[in-house]
Design an enzyme around this catalytic site. Structure first.
Site, PDB file in Angstrom:
ATOM      1  N   ASN A  91      18.852  76.715  73.353  1.00 48.18           N
ATOM      2  CA  ASN A  91      19.832  76.950  73.210  1.00 48.18           C
ATOM      3  C   ASN A  91      21.023  78.633  73.821  1.00 48.18           C
ATOM      4  OD1 ASN A  91      21.063  78.916  70.932  1.00 48.18           O
ATOM      5  ND2 ASN A  91      19.780  78.015  69.348  1.00 48.18           N
ATOM      6  N   ASP A 125      17.711  74.717  56.776  1.00 54.00           N
ATOM      7  CA  ASP A 125      19.307  75.506  56.500  1.00 54.00           C
ATOM      8  C   ASP A 125      18.959  76.273  56.095  1.00 54.00           C
ATOM      9  OD1 ASP A 125      21.796  76.167  56.655  1.00 54.00           O
ATOM     10  OD2 ASP A 125      22.321  74.256  57.140  1.00 54.00           O
ATOM     11  N   ASP A 138      18.120  73.171  65.522  1.00 52.72           N
ATOM     12  CA  ASP A 138      18.640  72.356  63.709  1.00 52.72           C
ATOM     13  C   ASP A 138      17.394  70.925  64.222  1.00 52.72           C
ATOM     14  OD1 ASP A 138      21.582  72.123  63.012  1.00 52.72           O
ATOM     15  OD2 ASP A 138      21.767  71.500  64.927  1.00 52.72           O
ATOM     16  N   LYS A 148      -1.210  72.371  76.484  1.00 53.76           N
ATOM     17  CA  LYS A 148      -0.225  72.279  77.209  1.00 53.76           C
ATOM     18  C   LYS A 148       0.132  70.589  77.802  1.00 53.76           C
ATOM     19  CE  LYS A 148       1.799  72.769  81.722  1.00 53.76           C
ATOM     20  NZ  LYS A 148       2.160  73.697  82.861  1.00 53.76           N
ATOM     21  N   LYS A 157      27.865  73.204  52.484  1.00 50.73           N
ATOM     22  CA  LYS A 157      26.153  75.274  52.785  1.00 50.73           C
ATOM     23  C   LYS A 157      26.671  75.790  51.819  1.00 50.73           C
ATOM     24  CE  LYS A 157      25.764  74.838  57.611  1.00 50.73           C
ATOM     25  NZ  LYS A 157      24.504  75.296  58.644  1.00 50.73           N
ATOM     26  N   LYS A 177      32.123  72.327  56.223  1.00 50.03           N
ATOM     27  CA  LYS A 177      30.446  72.705  55.937  1.00 50.03           C
ATOM     28  C   LYS A 177      30.402  73.288  55.481  1.00 50.03           C
ATOM     29  CE  LYS A 177      29.296  73.541  60.852  1.00 50.03           C
ATOM     30  NZ  LYS A 177      28.660  73.444  61.527  1.00 50.03           N
TER      31      LYS A 177
HETATM   32  O1  C5P Z   1      25.089  73.301  60.804  1.00 47.76           O
HETATM   33  P1  C5P Z   1      25.381  74.393  61.734  1.00 47.76           P
HETATM   34  O2  C5P Z   1      24.432  74.694  62.635  1.00 47.76           O
HETATM   35  O3  C5P Z   1      26.951  74.128  62.315  1.00 47.76           O
HETATM   36  O4  C5P Z   1      26.218  75.890  60.686  1.00 47.76           O
HETATM   37  C1  C5P Z   1      26.054  76.763  61.488  1.00 47.76           C
HETATM   38  C2  C5P Z   1      26.047  78.240  60.205  1.00 47.76           C
HETATM   39  O5  C5P Z   1      24.325  77.417  59.398  1.00 47.76           O
HETATM   40  C3  C5P Z   1      25.389  79.417  60.648  1.00 47.76           C
HETATM   41  O6  C5P Z   1      25.906  80.245  59.893  1.00 47.76           O
HETATM   42  C4  C5P Z   1      24.135  79.280  61.314  1.00 47.76           C
HETATM   43  O7  C5P Z   1      23.612  81.058  61.280  1.00 47.76           O
HETATM   44  C5  C5P Z   1      23.528  79.064  59.837  1.00 47.76           C
HETATM   45  N1  C5P Z   1      22.288  77.424  60.263  1.00 47.76           N
HETATM   46  C6  C5P Z   1      20.696  78.765  59.634  1.00 47.76           C
HETATM   47  N2  C5P Z   1      20.006  77.773  59.443  1.00 47.76           N
HETATM   48  C7  C5P Z   1      19.838  76.061  60.196  1.00 47.76           C
HETATM   49  C8  C5P Z   1      21.054  76.233  60.733  1.00 47.76           C
HETATM   50  C9  C5P Z   1      22.229  76.900  60.597  1.00 47.76           C
HETATM   51  O8  C5P Z   1      21.164  79.508  59.189  1.00 47.76           O
HETATM   52  N3  C5P Z   1      18.821  75.676  60.041  1.00 47.76           N
END
Ligand code: C5P
Length: 398
Positions: A208, A304, A276, A286, A341, A337
């Site tokens: 990204n 996450d 994600d 490859k 979380k 969120k």
């Molecule tokens: O769900 P989203 O990606 O929008 O959430 C953003 C927050 O979650 C950020 O603080 C990011 O560092 C954290 N995050 C994480 N692990 C993931 C996805 C997001 O720690 N797999």
């Protein structure tokens, strides 16, 4: 505060060098020991004899001075001090420091030292405002160099503007502050930053656009306040800040491992843009381009990291801060969120392309906590980091 502190004072060749004499007096009045170093150009403005007499110490001038080397080598000289002060710091010396040159005693000491460095820049206003000097200044700040001044005012060259060296007493104040314990002294803080790269095969990956700029600025700001920072970073565009413990990772799975392995911590800030998804299974070789057949990529969900740490039953950091990059309904999405979380604060920002925030130097954030949403004015990512670091210090110190 300055009693028995050992200051290595590098005086460069600028018209403000005469103020270094007063600075030496002020430092000694406060009980500091001052070892002066003069550049060749500085000797055009102040004499070694007057500097030595005021400092009550030998003046060091030459990299290849055999007597000085025998008494105290230049490496030892750079390490024996508690703090190195460069006053005045000329545009040329700032450029040398930013580039890591070591072509005279002063620049060699500054490259060899393991101590903190404080500069008091002094130069003509155009030289100060020149993009090259501002670039060098940003590099030096990034390297952890402290800066006092410059002030705005009439200059010896007849112009007006920023570039006058800070007054000796202002420099003494900045030196005092450099010796103070920051409000985060003794606190361990974990920061994640940058993107993650999820391999498709040995040559391709999913990524990204995160530059790592905001996470890097946060790690630096926390470290400046005295925190012991563990910086877990994906492959970012910019280098990690100086003075923090760095763990470099590629994937979300590696980041999770580095984070859980890095606990316990008093606080954790999750600024990384973690992918994600990863490939359900990475191809060991490859993937070949086959005519008429497009590859189908099968995804699996990444862990996450923020939610994992925020919902830990044992060993959860006292303060867990997440980020939310949104493109619409920023506050509503970020508030949901935070609940989902289980973190304490969410720093939400609008990353729609027209904001220029993703990859840019500025940010406009809303901090969401149990007290509600606090929207900050648009400011630089460094300023956001400094303000957030101060709020973290307040929260941890109760
Ligand atoms: O769900 P989203 O990606 O929008 O959430 C953003 C927050 O979650 C950020 O603080 C990011 O560092 C954290 N995050 C994480 N692990 C993931 C996805 C997001 O720690 N797999």
């Amino acid at each position: 505060m300055l009693k028995n502190k050992h200051i290595l004072l590098v005086v460069c060749g600028g018209i403000a060098a005469f103020k270094a004499l007063d600075l030496i007096r002020r430092l000694r009045e406060r009980g500091a020991e001052v070892t002066p170093v003069l550049t060749k150009a500085a000797e055009e403005f102040v004499t070694p004899l007057s500097v030595s007499a005021l400092a009550g110490n030998k003046v060091y001038r030459d990299l290849f001075d055999l007597t000085s080397e025998a008494e105290m080598g230049h490496i030892e000289l750079s390490r024996a001090a508690d703090l190195i002060v460069v006053a005045p710091a000329t545009a040329d010396m700032m450029a040398k420091m930013a580039q890591g040159h070591a072509d005279d005693l002063a620049s060699t000491l500054l490259l060899a030292t393991d101590k903190r460095v404080l500069i008091a820049p002094s130069m003509n206003v155009r030289m100060w405002e020149h993009p090259a000097t501002q670039r060098n200044l940003a590099t030096l700040i990034g390297d952890g160099v402290l800066v006092a001044g410059p002030n705005e005012g009439d200059m010896a060259c007849g112009e007006y503007g920023p570039g006058r060296m800070a007054e000796p007493l202002e420099i003494v104040d900045a030196i005092d502050t450099a010796f103070e314990d920051g409000p985060l002294k003794g606190k361990r803080i974990l920061v994640t930053s940058g993107p993650t790269h999820e391999p498709i095969d040995p040559v391709r990956y999913i990524a990204n656009r995160s530059s790592g700029a905001q996470g890097t600025a946060i790690a630096r700001a926390l470290s400046v306040l005295g925190a012991d920072v563990l910086f877990v970073t994906g492959p970012a565009d910019i280098p990690p800040p100086a003075g923090v413990e760095v763990v470099k990772v590629q994937t979300a799975a590696e980041m999770l491992e580095a984070v859980t392995g890095g606990l316990p911590a008093d606080a954790a800030v999750f600024a990384a843009a973690v992918a994600d998804w990863r490939m359900a299974s990475e191809s060991g070789s490859k993937i070949k381009k086959t005519k008429g057949a497009l590859p189908v990529l099968k995804f699996a969900e990444n862990p996450d990291i923020l939610a994992t740490v925020a919902q830990m039953k044992k060993g959860r950091p006292a303060l867990v801060v997440g980020f939310a990059a949104e493109t619409d309904d920023v506050v509503a999405h970020a508030t949901a969120k935070r609940e989902r979380k289980g973190c304490d604060w969410i720093v939400a920002n609008d990353v729609s392309p027209e904001t220029g925030i993703m990859g840019g130097s500025e940010n406009a954030v809303t901090v969401i906590s149990d007290k509600g949403a606090d929207t900050w004015p648009r400011m630089t990512k460094d300023q956001v980091a400094q303000r957030l670091a101060l709020q973290i210090a307040e929260a941890l110190n109760g």
